[in-house]
Write an enzyme that holds these catalytic residues in place. Structure first.
Site, PDB file in Angstrom:
ATOM      1  CE  LYS A  65      -4.029  -1.412   0.364  1.00  0.00           C
ATOM      2  NZ  LYS A  65      -5.246  -1.503  -0.476  1.00  0.00           N
ATOM      3  CE  LYS A  95     -10.887  -4.604  -2.807  1.00  0.00           C
ATOM      4  NZ  LYS A  95     -10.644  -3.669  -2.303  1.00  0.00           N
TER       5      LYS A  95
END
Length: 339
Positions: A154, A251
């Site tokens: 990230k 998702k």
């Protein structure tokens, strides 16, 4: 019919930071759905970023209990369509219910979901393990504490390439980079050249979701594939991503469950795009649902169970660089803790 909801706070092994939020606990909702003979479990993690709370999801589901009860013996896809009008803008709650219904449906039919869908557990992609934004020292420490062949890094700082260079000194693993909308088109194109030499596999959502002109440039000029995340939320977004991204990250919580996710996967394939499914730091209940989609995917991020200290369920687990499926029907998830 019996409908129950449970609230849990999942404790993260490390403070989890991305470009716009950090947290040590992950609140999550578990839905228990029974038809009188079999019981299914579903999950959706709450998130302040999307204004989703466990209490709100629970209320939304319980408010249509009479509709669920009247249609409990239908297929998950049929129930999804019937209840969808009541879940407008509330995809997380719909996801938890849809997973529970799929689990229940698989158990009623005496099959794990992947077999019910006509799939085989062959050539399954391995989940990455996520390293959140932190000091380089702590990011290195997280990798050393959890050796793994595939990391998602990230990013979203002023020194992103330097961070990857430092991490590369400590691992031969393949890296995936998720900038969480933090870069410009120019940065992305330039960074792609540098990151390719550092064994980065792809870039996930480098630009803000509304920067379509920038993504056209990135799509044509990046030397690394780009995968949509925030730009691909619901079914209607898949086609919009074609020509802007090389693949989509779906998702379950954002699109509303397994029912729409399977349709999104099929559409992305028709458009010639790569397909990934990601998680939201769910327990093994939610991760188990993702696991049954593996034969359909190129990439997967299902490390939720690996990132938490107090998993509340048994089911599909990722360890020893493999995904392990229990010999149980439905999703295979089984609650080990109750409230």
């Amino acid at each position: 019919m019996k409908l129950k909801t449970y609230s849990f706070d999942l404790e993260l092994k490390d403070t989890f930071r991305i470009s716009h939020i950090s947290r040590d606990l992950q609140p999550t909702l578990i839905v228990e759905l029974s038809d009188g003979e079999f019981t299914g479990y579903g999950e959706a993690a709450a998130t302040s970023y999307y204004g989703v709370t466990v209490e709100g999801m629970s209320e939304d589901i319980k408010s249509i209990a009479h509709i669920i009860e009247a249609n409990i013996h239908k297929t998950p896809e049929e129930l999804w369509e019937i209840t969808n009008p009541y879940f407008k803008g509330k995809s997380f709650a719909q996801c938890a219910l849809d997973i529970a219904m799929h689990d229940l449906h698989g158990k009623r039919n005496g099959l794990p979901l992947y077999k019910l869908w006509g799939l085989e557990l062959k050539n399954l992609p391995l989940s990455n393990y996520t390293i959140g934004i932190d000091s380089v020292e702590k990011m290195v420490q997280k990798m050393q504490q959890f050796p793994w062949p595939l990391y998602k890094i990230k990013l979203g700082t002023d020194e992103d390439v330097e961070i990857v260079k430092e991490l590369r000194k400590h691992s031969d693993a393949v890296f995936r980079v998720d900038a969480n909308c933090a870069w410009t088109a120019e940065e992305t194109i330039e960074n792609s050249k540098l990151l390719k030499d550092l064994n980065v596999e792809f870039l996930e959502q480098p630009l803000p979701k509304d920067d379509k002109e920038g993504m056209k440039r990135v799509y044509n000029e990046s030397v690394l594939p780009v995968i949509a995340d925030e730009s691909c939320i619901t079914e209607t977004d898949v086609k919009k991503c074609s020509g802007l991204f090389h693949g989509v990250n779906i998702k379950l919580t954002k699109c509303g469950g397994l029912t729409p996710a399977r349709r999104m996967i099929a559409e992305a394939r028709q458009l010639g795009m790569k397909v990934m499914v990601g998680c939201m730091t769910e327990s093994t209940v939610g991760i188990s649902a993702i696991g049954h989609l593996l034969p359909l995917l190129d990439y997967v991020d299902m490390d939720g169970g690996m990132l938490i200290k107090n998993d509340i369920a048994d089911g599909v687990k990722v360890y020893d660089e493999k995904t392990h499926f229990p010999e149980r029907n439905g999703t295979g998830a089984k609650l080990t803790k109750f409230k």
